[in-house]
Enzyme design. Structure first.
Site, short mmCIF file in Angstrom:
data_model
loop_
_atom_site.label_atom_id
_atom_site.label_comp_id
_atom_site.label_asym_id
_atom_site.label_seq_id
_atom_site.Cartn_x
_atom_site.Cartn_y
_atom_site.Cartn_z
N HIS A 34 11.10 7.14 5.96
CA HIS A 34 10.21 7.42 7.09
C HIS A 34 10.38 6.28 8.10
O HIS A 34 11.21 5.38 7.91
CB HIS A 34 8.78 7.59 6.61
CG HIS A 34 8.29 6.48 5.72
ND1 HIS A 34 8.15 5.18 6.17
CD2 HIS A 34 7.94 6.46 4.41
CE1 HIS A 34 7.71 4.43 5.19
NE2 HIS A 34 7.58 5.17 4.09
N HIS A 37 10.68 2.70 6.84
CA HIS A 37 12.01 2.29 6.34
C HIS A 37 12.97 2.04 7.50
O HIS A 37 13.75 1.09 7.47
CB HIS A 37 12.62 3.40 5.47
CG HIS A 37 11.89 3.69 4.20
ND1 HIS A 37 11.18 4.85 4.02
CD2 HIS A 37 11.78 2.99 3.06
CE1 HIS A 37 10.66 4.86 2.80
NE2 HIS A 37 11.01 3.74 2.20
N GLN A 61 10.27 1.46 -13.05
CA GLN A 61 9.04 1.00 -12.39
C GLN A 61 7.94 2.06 -12.37
O GLN A 61 6.89 1.84 -11.78
CB GLN A 61 9.34 0.48 -10.98
CG GLN A 61 9.75 1.54 -9.97
CD GLN A 61 10.20 0.89 -8.67
OE1 GLN A 61 11.29 0.33 -8.58
NE2 GLN A 61 9.37 0.98 -7.63
N GLY A 149 9.15 -4.11 3.18
CA GLY A 149 7.94 -3.81 3.97
C GLY A 149 6.75 -4.55 3.37
O GLY A 149 6.57 -4.58 2.15
N SER A 188 5.81 7.26 1.43
CA SER A 188 6.35 8.54 0.95
C SER A 188 5.28 9.32 0.21
O SER A 188 5.31 10.55 0.16
CB SER A 188 7.55 8.30 0.02
OG SER A 188 8.53 7.60 0.73
N ARG A 189 4.32 8.61 -0.37
CA ARG A 189 3.30 9.29 -1.17
C ARG A 189 2.25 9.98 -0.29
O ARG A 189 1.47 10.77 -0.80
CB ARG A 189 2.64 8.31 -2.15
CG ARG A 189 3.62 7.88 -3.24
CD ARG A 189 2.96 7.08 -4.35
NE ARG A 189 3.83 6.96 -5.51
CZ ARG A 189 4.53 5.86 -5.82
NH1 ARG A 189 4.45 4.80 -5.06
NH2 ARG A 189 5.30 5.85 -6.89
#
Ligand code: PAF
Length: 283
Positions: A34, A37, A61, A149, A188-189
């Site tokens: 997005h 990024h 992870q 980020g 992204s979530r």
């Protein structure tokens, strides 16, 4: 843009660049790119002559009941965006390469202390998974600088400590969180949210900015945290932690911590959102 999926081909290309005295910036990602990024990629382009981006959804992870399978995978769209942005190498590692003997049999990089507080408490093993894959990716790519980020504040702290303790010769840059127009941190979530939840989600940022205002007006840190937690609950969140932290140790801050950071994790339905705001400047 070269799309490479072998360690040897990435190394060969990077070695060639280094022999011409070119510098390399690296942006590790899990894809589903997005604007946040893409801002990292733009900075990477300004920091070095060549840019390498990796896309790899790292199983180590994710906890057993987490969203590894559901995590959005949009490779063709990501490729086009990276090509368009002028990225030099897109590295697409496979799990067979990263974890030849399965993730659990891999050497794992444990960063003590900061890995076990906040997100580490509710996601045991998460930061070991992050540190392990990032360490492997750093060793493969051998870039001069890596860009992350600041939205994942704790992740950046863990990576900085790993790099320092393991003497990994790479510089770490963290960029301010990129937000939607209503303040929601890009992630992204966010796409897991229903329309109704997406409406509510912006109140996370509003609550956090109110908390920062209260701190700036001299209110007690612990009281501000308690009020912030209550406000989130009223909006329909299930707060996991709401903490004014020392930005180095991530332990609860006191008024003596001059540039503390507000760190929040809260569930909205089945979606876990995290965000942070720095006390001194905000972001
Ligand atoms: O922030 C992410 O996307 C991931 O945690 C990272 C750093 C790419 C490691 O898998």
């Amino acid at each position: 843009m070269l799309c490479l999926d072998e360690v040897s081909s990435v190394r060969k290309q990077v070695k060639g660049w280094k022999s011409q005295n070119l510098t390399i910036a690296f942006v590790p990602t899990m894809g589903n790119l997005h604007a946040g990024h893409m801002a990292l990629v733009e900075t990477a382009k300004n920091l070095a002559d060549k840019v390498v981006v990796s896309i790899y959804v790292n199983p180590l992870q994710f906890g057993e009941n987490e969203d590894f399978d559901a995590y959005p995978r949009t490779l063709e769209r990501d490729k086009a965006a990276l090509e368009n942005a002028g990225v030099d190498i897109l590295f697409l590692p496979t799990s067979v390469m990263i974890y030849p003997d399965s993730p659990s049999q891999s050497i794992q990089v444990q960063v003590p202390g900061i890995s076990s507080v906040l997100c580490g408490e509710s996601r045991p093993g998460h930061f070991t998974g992050v540190a392990t894959v990032v360490c492997k990716l750093f060793n493969i790519v051998q870039a001069d600088v890596a860009v992350f980020g600041e939205k994942d504040f704790q992740q950046v702290a863990v990576i900085r400590k790993m790099v320092k303790d393991l003497f990994i010769p790479i510089q770490i840059r963290a960029l301010p969180t990129v937000r939607e127009n209503d303040g929601l941190a890009m992630s992204s979530r966010n796409q897991y949210l229903s329309n109704e939840q997406r409406g509510i989600a912006s109140t996370l940022y509003q609550t956090m900015t109110n908390m920062i205002d209260k701190v700036n007006n001299g209110c007690d840190y612990r009281e501000v945290e308690a009020e912030g937690r209550e406000s989130l609950k009223k909006h329909g969140f299930r707060p996991e932690y709401v903490q004014l932290s020392n930005r180095d140790t991530l332990l609860p801050a006191t008024t003596l911590d001059k540039n503390a950071v507000l760190l929040v994790a809260a569930w909205l339905g089945k979606t876990r959102l995290i965000d942070n705001l720095s006390l001194k400047n905000g972001n």
